[in-house]
Design a protein around this motif. Structure first.
Motif, mmCIF file in Angstrom:
data_model
loop_
_atom_site.group_PDB
_atom_site.id
_atom_site.type_symbol
_atom_site.label_atom_id
_atom_site.label_comp_id
_atom_site.label_asym_id
_atom_site.label_seq_id
_atom_site.Cartn_x
_atom_site.Cartn_y
_atom_site.Cartn_z
ATOM 1 N N GLN A 23 0.834 -1.199 0.000
ATOM 2 C CA GLN A 23 0.000 0.000 0.000
ATOM 3 C C GLN A 23 0.868 1.249 0.000
ATOM 4 N N ASP A 24 1.928 1.257 0.808
ATOM 5 C CA ASP A 24 2.850 2.393 0.826
ATOM 6 C C ASP A 24 3.496 2.577 -0.544
ATOM 7 N N ASP A 27 0.910 4.062 -2.930
ATOM 8 C CA ASP A 27 0.745 5.494 -2.648
ATOM 9 C C ASP A 27 1.931 6.291 -3.171
ATOM 10 N N SER A 28 3.130 5.765 -2.968
ATOM 11 C CA SER A 28 4.346 6.444 -3.438
ATOM 12 C C SER A 28 4.352 6.568 -4.958
#
Length: 188
Positions: A23-24, A27-28
């Motif tokens: 997820q990170d 998002d990045s």
């Protein structure tokens, strides 16, 4: 025995941390895409439809301006302009008078507009209204995988895969719920 329990704890920690990492990463990647203010690139598109024996091929130019403006100008095999500007979608074929539709009136069109525009706008929250998002990255190459987050979205779309390099989308594969596939390849 102590060594095995520590190893098992480590494996469990990695297993549980992986979705957060994915997820990170998603998002990045989406944030990185949203940092580009304008794009203008040639594209080639192939549509594979169950009702047809041969795929449909087209080509033209994509233009994006931050925020929320996306224009797809098809040059071959026939002229067509598709413009997404805010909540309005405007289509003109073979240089005819343009026709506009407010996406608030047509949920399927709203889904398509948001699916194409949100990554370019850097809007992960908007994508998450419709999809579960996962990502992979290897060096400068990356992929975002979008799968429906609700039955409403699943009734229209099976999956969307965006692939690219650095901060540019180079390929979009949209698989509709009925199995028809649309693949767009964008020049680097």
């Amino acid at each position: 025995m102590k060594r095995w329990s520590m190893l098992a704890c480590g494996v469990c920690a990695l297993h549980w941390a992986q979705p957060v990492f994915a997820q990170d990463l998603a998002d990045s990647l989406i944030t990185r895409l949203g940092q580009v203010q304008t794009r203008q690139k040639p594209f080639r598109e192939t549509r594979t439809l169950a009702a047809l024996k041969a795929p449909l091929e087209s080509s033209g130019v994509l233009i994006y301006r931050h925020p929320g403006y996306l224009q797809k100008t098809t040059e071959q095999p026939r002229a067509e302009d598709l413009v997404i500007n805010g909540d309005m979608v405007t289509i003109s074929r073979n240089h005819t008078a343009p026709q506009s539709v407010d996406t608030a009136r047509v949920p399927a069109l709203r889904l398509l507009a948001d699916t194409l525009r949100a990554p370019l706008d850097g809007d992960a929250a908007l994508l998450r209204r419709y999809y579960h998002i996962t990502a992979t990255e290897q060096g400068a190459d990356w992929s975002l995988y979008l799968t429906p987050a609700s039955d409403k979205v699943a009734a229209l779309t099976k999956s969307v895969t965006l692939s690219g390099k650095n901060n540019a989308i180079l390929r979009i594969v949209l698989v509709q719920a009925n199995g028809d596939t649309q693949t767009m390849t964008i020049a680097p």
